[in-house]
Design a protein around this motif. Structure first.
Motif, mmCIF file in Angstrom:
data_model
loop_
_atom_site.group_PDB
_atom_site.id
_atom_site.type_symbol
_atom_site.label_atom_id
_atom_site.label_comp_id
_atom_site.label_asym_id
_atom_site.label_seq_id
_atom_site.Cartn_x
_atom_site.Cartn_y
_atom_site.Cartn_z
ATOM 1 N N GLU A 62 0.825 -1.197 0.000
ATOM 2 C CA GLU A 62 0.000 0.000 0.000
ATOM 3 C C GLU A 62 0.869 1.260 0.000
ATOM 4 O OE1 GLU A 62 -2.498 -0.447 3.369
ATOM 5 O OE2 GLU A 62 -3.790 -1.972 2.447
ATOM 6 N N THR A 63 1.978 1.222 0.734
ATOM 7 C CA THR A 63 2.900 2.360 0.753
ATOM 8 C C THR A 63 3.508 2.568 -0.625
ATOM 9 O OG1 THR A 63 3.437 1.868 3.072
ATOM 10 C CG2 THR A 63 4.932 3.343 1.875
ATOM 11 N N LEU A 64 3.856 1.466 -1.298
ATOM 12 C CA LEU A 64 4.418 1.552 -2.639
ATOM 13 C C LEU A 64 3.395 2.126 -3.621
ATOM 14 C CD1 LEU A 64 6.694 0.986 -4.640
ATOM 15 C CD2 LEU A 64 5.851 -1.364 -4.846
ATOM 16 N N VAL A 65 2.151 1.679 -3.493
ATOM 17 C CA VAL A 65 1.080 2.184 -4.373
ATOM 18 C C VAL A 65 0.900 3.683 -4.162
ATOM 19 C CG1 VAL A 65 -1.411 2.143 -4.787
ATOM 20 C CG2 VAL A 65 -0.154 -0.010 -4.587
ATOM 21 N N GLU A 66 0.923 4.108 -2.893
ATOM 22 C CA GLU A 66 0.756 5.526 -2.577
ATOM 23 C C GLU A 66 1.878 6.360 -3.172
ATOM 24 O OE1 GLU A 66 0.297 8.475 1.315
ATOM 25 O OE2 GLU A 66 0.628 6.326 1.573
ATOM 26 N N SER A 67 3.105 5.828 -3.113
ATOM 27 C CA SER A 67 4.253 6.563 -3.647
ATOM 28 C C SER A 67 4.215 6.667 -5.170
ATOM 29 C CB SER A 67 5.562 5.884 -3.207
ATOM 30 O OG SER A 67 5.719 4.636 -3.865
ATOM 31 N N MET A 68 3.499 5.739 -5.818
ATOM 32 C CA MET A 68 3.425 5.744 -7.276
ATOM 33 C C MET A 68 2.101 6.307 -7.786
ATOM 34 S SD MET A 68 4.990 1.921 -7.916
ATOM 35 C CE MET A 68 4.859 2.028 -9.706
ATOM 36 N N SER A 69 1.288 6.884 -6.904
ATOM 37 C CA SER A 69 -0.044 7.349 -7.286
ATOM 38 C C SER A 69 -0.002 8.753 -7.862
ATOM 39 C CB SER A 69 -0.991 7.312 -6.076
ATOM 40 O OG SER A 69 -1.174 5.982 -5.635
ATOM 41 N N GLY A 70 -0.959 9.057 -8.714
ATOM 42 C CA GLY A 70 -1.081 10.380 -9.322
ATOM 43 C C GLY A 70 -2.364 10.448 -10.120
ATOM 44 N N ASP A 71 -2.634 11.610 -10.708
ATOM 45 C CA ASP A 71 -3.819 11.791 -11.552
ATOM 46 C C ASP A 71 -3.528 11.276 -12.952
ATOM 47 O OD1 ASP A 71 -5.297 12.978 -9.520
ATOM 48 O OD2 ASP A 71 -4.410 14.948 -9.932
ATOM 49 N N PHE A 72 -4.538 10.636 -13.541
ATOM 50 C CA PHE A 72 -4.348 10.041 -14.859
ATOM 51 C C PHE A 72 -4.372 11.115 -15.937
ATOM 52 C CE2 PHE A 72 -6.389 7.986 -18.665
ATOM 53 C CZ PHE A 72 -5.239 7.322 -19.085
ATOM 54 N N ASP A 73 -3.298 11.170 -16.719
ATOM 55 C CA ASP A 73 -3.198 12.065 -17.866
ATOM 56 C C ASP A 73 -2.723 11.235 -19.049
ATOM 57 O OD1 ASP A 73 -2.829 14.001 -19.733
ATOM 58 O OD2 ASP A 73 -1.194 15.042 -18.706
ATOM 59 N N PRO A 74 -3.641 10.856 -19.958
ATOM 60 C CA PRO A 74 -3.241 9.989 -21.075
ATOM 61 C C PRO A 74 -2.162 10.596 -21.960
ATOM 62 C CG PRO A 74 -5.452 10.882 -21.413
ATOM 63 C CD PRO A 74 -5.070 11.198 -20.011
ATOM 64 N N GLY A 75 -2.050 11.937 -21.941
ATOM 65 C CA GLY A 75 -1.032 12.590 -22.759
ATOM 66 C C GLY A 75 0.391 12.305 -22.297
ATOM 67 N N GLY A 88 12.215 6.333 -3.584
ATOM 68 C CA GLY A 88 12.569 7.398 -2.657
ATOM 69 C C GLY A 88 11.763 7.418 -1.391
ATOM 70 N N ARG A 89 11.107 6.312 -1.064
ATOM 71 C CA ARG A 89 10.284 6.222 0.132
ATOM 72 C C ARG A 89 10.742 5.058 0.996
ATOM 73 N NH1 ARG A 89 5.030 7.736 -0.587
ATOM 74 N NH2 ARG A 89 4.658 7.067 1.544
ATOM 75 N N ARG A 90 10.379 5.108 2.252
ATOM 76 C CA ARG A 90 10.665 4.019 3.170
ATOM 77 C C ARG A 90 9.377 3.564 3.819
ATOM 78 N NH1 ARG A 90 16.085 6.076 6.427
ATOM 79 N NH2 ARG A 90 17.503 6.162 4.612
ATOM 80 N N GLU A 91 9.410 2.368 4.352
ATOM 81 C CA GLU A 91 8.212 1.825 4.988
ATOM 82 C C GLU A 91 7.751 2.737 6.114
ATOM 83 O OE1 GLU A 91 6.676 -2.164 7.362
ATOM 84 O OE2 GLU A 91 8.777 -1.955 6.800
ATOM 85 N N GLY A 92 6.453 3.039 6.121
ATOM 86 C CA GLY A 92 5.882 3.873 7.170
ATOM 87 C C GLY A 92 5.950 5.349 6.879
ATOM 88 N N GLU A 93 6.726 5.751 5.865
ATOM 89 C CA GLU A 93 6.843 7.168 5.525
ATOM 90 C C GLU A 93 5.599 7.585 4.756
ATOM 91 O OE1 GLU A 93 9.659 10.172 2.890
ATOM 92 O OE2 GLU A 93 10.279 8.106 3.290
ATOM 93 N N SER A 94 5.013 8.691 5.135
ATOM 94 C CA SER A 94 3.772 9.161 4.506
ATOM 95 C C SER A 94 4.093 10.113 3.373
ATOM 96 C CB SER A 94 2.887 9.850 5.543
ATOM 97 O OG SER A 94 1.784 10.450 4.942
ATOM 98 N N ALA A 95 3.193 10.146 2.417
ATOM 99 C CA ALA A 95 3.365 11.064 1.288
ATOM 100 C C ALA A 95 2.977 12.483 1.682
ATOM 101 C CB ALA A 95 2.519 10.619 0.105
#
Length: 303
Positions: A192-205, A261-268
């Motif tokens: 879940e932490t990894l997903v959060e670190s890779m999350s963003g708004d979808f821009d097909p461009g 660039g994130r570690r376990e438990g680190e919040s975005a």
């Protein structure tokens, strides 16, 4: 674009005249088959296996072969007797919550253009669909085949998306999933932490078809060389492939987090807050520069 169908949407007693256009297009580079020896183009001929003669497309009917091998031939007149929705009408069957339509059912998309000098009924239907946040289920007949379709709104334009019938979606039964152990809490937390670190708004461009770009580059180089063939003298190094089976899932997740660039438990949140603070500071600095009086560079008289 050229319309492929003209008719009207039957919305109760309201008729909405529309033109239908294909909403998507394939950008893949097209190839044709040639003889490897001399480059001659391969030609296909429709030949009858009984008489051995070439057959024109207009003289071809369709045949169905039963499991026992018996063949049944159908003509265009036979297909015309089958039940189908009115060829120039798109009847609305019902309105359903949009989230109840599984995306796996979506097939092809079409844009609908109002085919009237006063598209008031078109705008009314589009505005209604946007307000109620529901999708209209309709029947759509194209090329002698009636399809179930979803009618929705995209940027103020009505979009028709044909749907697969339920029996066209394959059932899945993977024994490996039944026997697989449930993820451990630590694995879920890190994932879940990894997903959060890779999350963003979808821009097909932001995404491009690198395969087609490199393929076009390859073809352009071959054309520029004048040889008509691709130069394969330069050997390409194959990239190392990761192991297919990840033995230690936690270790793999940890390496993925470190790479992002994130570690376990680190919040975005702190990072986002830091970015906002930096933006505010930069804005204040810019405003201060604009507000500060400019020093005069002119020389005073009599100095």
């Amino acid at each position: 674009m050229r319309s492929i169908w003209k008719g009207s949407i039957a919305f109760g007693l309201v008729n909405v005249p529309v033109k239908v256009y294909t909403a998507t297009e394939d950008h893949d580079i097209r190839f044709h088959q040639v003889h490897a020896k001399d480059g001659g183009r391969i030609k296909y001929d429709r030949v009858c296996q009984v008489c051995g003669n070439s057959v024109q497309y207009a003289d071809i009917d369709k045949a169905y072969v039963a499991p026992d091998g018996e063949q049944v031939v159908l003509t265009d007149a036979d297909f015309a007797t089958l039940p189908a929705a009115e060829k120039h009408e798109i009847p609305v069957l019902e309105f359903v919550p949009s989230d109840q339509i599984d995306p796996v059912l979506f097939d092809k998309s079409y844009y609908l253009e109002p085919d009237s000098t006063t598209p008031k009924a078109y705008q009314l239907l589009a505005a209604t669909l946007e307000r109620i946040d529901k999708t209209a289920l309709v029947h759509f007949t194209l090329r002698q085949k009636t399809r179930l379709a979803a009618l929705r709104v995209r940027d103020g334009v009505l979009v028709l998306q044909t749907l697969l019938w339920p029996d066209e979606v394959r059932a899945v039964d993977f024994p490996a999933l039944d026997e697989a152990p449930a993820p451990r809490p630590q694995e879920l937390k890190m994932a879940e932490t990894l997903v959060e670190s890779m999350s963003g708004d979808f821009d097909p461009g932001e995404y491009t078809d690198e395969y087609q770009i490199e393929l076009q580059k390859l073809l352009d180089e071959a054309i520029a060389s004048g040889s008509g063939k691709v130069d394969t003298s330069a050997a390409t190094e194959s990239a190392e492939q990761p192991d297919a089976e990840v033995v230690d899932l936690v270790a793999a997740l940890q390496r993925s987090l470190e790479a992002s660039g994130r570690r376990e438990g680190e919040s975005a949140a702190p990072k986002k807050a830091a970015k906002k603070t930096a933006k505010k500071a930069a804005a204040k600095k810019t405003a201060a520069k604009k507000a500060a009086p400019r020093k005069s560079t002119a020389t005073r008289k009599g100095a």
